[in-house]
Scaffold this active site. Structure first.
Site, PDB file in Angstrom:
ATOM      1  N   CYS A  87      14.548 -12.685   0.926  1.00 50.95           N
ATOM      2  CA  CYS A  87      14.390 -13.513   2.018  1.00 50.95           C
ATOM      3  C   CYS A  87      12.992 -13.078   2.448  1.00 50.95           C
ATOM      4  O   CYS A  87      12.058 -13.554   2.020  1.00 50.95           O
ATOM      5  CB  CYS A  87      15.523 -13.264   3.119  1.00 50.95           C
ATOM      6  SG  CYS A  87      15.390 -14.534   4.227  1.00 50.95           S
ATOM      7  N   HIS A 173      20.837 -13.945   0.193  1.00 50.97           N
ATOM      8  CA  HIS A 173      21.127 -12.712   0.879  1.00 50.97           C
ATOM      9  C   HIS A 173      22.443 -12.306   0.043  1.00 50.97           C
ATOM     10  O   HIS A 173      23.458 -11.985   0.644  1.00 50.97           O
ATOM     11  CB  HIS A 173      21.286 -12.491   2.378  1.00 50.97           C
ATOM     12  CG  HIS A 173      20.335 -12.443   2.976  1.00 50.97           C
ATOM     13  ND1 HIS A 173      19.366 -11.535   3.419  1.00 50.97           N
ATOM     14  CD2 HIS A 173      19.520 -13.461   3.921  1.00 50.97           C
ATOM     15  CE1 HIS A 173      18.383 -11.939   4.092  1.00 50.97           C
ATOM     16  NE2 HIS A 173      18.697 -13.084   4.515  1.00 50.97           N
ATOM     17  N   GLU A 175      22.882  -9.213  -0.848  1.00 51.73           N
ATOM     18  CA  GLU A 175      23.276  -7.830  -0.311  1.00 51.73           C
ATOM     19  C   GLU A 175      24.107  -7.655   0.998  1.00 51.73           C
ATOM     20  O   GLU A 175      24.492  -6.706   1.373  1.00 51.73           O
ATOM     21  CB  GLU A 175      22.020  -7.045  -0.268  1.00 51.73           C
ATOM     22  CG  GLU A 175      21.167  -7.467   1.127  1.00 51.73           C
ATOM     23  CD  GLU A 175      20.432  -8.652   1.096  1.00 51.73           C
ATOM     24  OE1 GLU A 175      20.052  -9.032   2.233  1.00 51.73           O
ATOM     25  OE2 GLU A 175      20.464  -9.427   0.190  1.00 51.73           O
TER      26      GLU A 175
END
Length: 225
Positions: A87, A173, A175
């Site tokens: 990002c 994202h 994660e």
């Protein structure tokens, strides 16, 4: 292998990346550039992971550390380091290498599908042709000269790019943990406008089960390094 992880807000949760490093027996060092960035020696790591953040990559005037961090990222790439940007990290990576970062036509927040382009790259090996990932971004970017685009979404035409054989940028994202997502919804709830690519908070919470598949994909990408 030694990892250097750059984290840009206090409640960001690098659980997946840290657990992958632990499984592999790799060392990991976490730095917070907003607290004052002093570039470490390039000899102290092999893999640089740059996480997301609420600021924009082009807001150097408001966040002077961005300029130094982007310079450090460029040096790491030039020295042949393995680099993964997520990002904000991908946006800084693009800008550091000559790409352009700017406001997107559509803000993208929530669990949205990412679709691969028909381009093979070793760092994207094993990634499904289509998968859901969490998103929270209002910026997008043009990839730098010499890079290749690897994925897109309906709201964002570049969701992943590779630069050479060792550098990868991801707009999405993989994660994100459920707890981090919940805190984001609490802290940044004013961003949840009624627009086509922003889900309602209850929709996001209801799809938190997707984190497990996201972690699997991210660990595959990390293992490709």
């Amino acid at each position: 292998m030694r990892l250097l992880l750059l984290k840009h807000f206090d409640f960001d949760d690098p659980f997946c990346i840290a657990s992958w490093a632990a499984e592999k027996g790799y060392d990991i060092t976490v730095m917070s550039p907003p607290d004052g960035f002093r570039a470490p020696s390039l000899d102290t790591f092999e893999l640089l992971v740059i996480l997301g953040g609420p600021m924009s990559a082009y807001h150097d005037a408001e966040h002077p550390w961005l300029t130094e961090e982007k310079s450090f990222i460029r040096q790491a790439v030039e020295e042949g380091k393995k680099v993964l940007g997520i990002c904000l990290g991908a946006q800084m990576l693009s800008e550091a290498l000559g790409g352009r970062v700017y406001r997107s036509e559509h803000k993208e927040i929530g669990w949205h599908p990412v679709k691969r382009l028909r381009i093979e790259h070793p760092l994207f090996s094993g990634v499904p042709e289509q998968f859901y990932s969490f998103h929270w971004h209002g910026d997008c970017f043009d990839i730098p000269e010499g890079a290749v685009s690897l994925a897109y979404s309906d709201a964002c035409r570049v969701q992943a790019f590779a630069y050479g054989e060792q550098v990868l940028g991801l707009q999405f994202h993989l994660e994100t943990t459920a707890s981090c997502m919940t805190t984001m919804l609490d802290r940044w709830h004013d961003e949840l406008a009624d627009t086509p690519f922003i889900q309602k908070a209850e929709q996001m919470v209801g799809q938190a089960y997707r984190t497990e598949h996201s972690f699997t994909i991210l660990k595959q990408i990390l293992s490709n390094y």
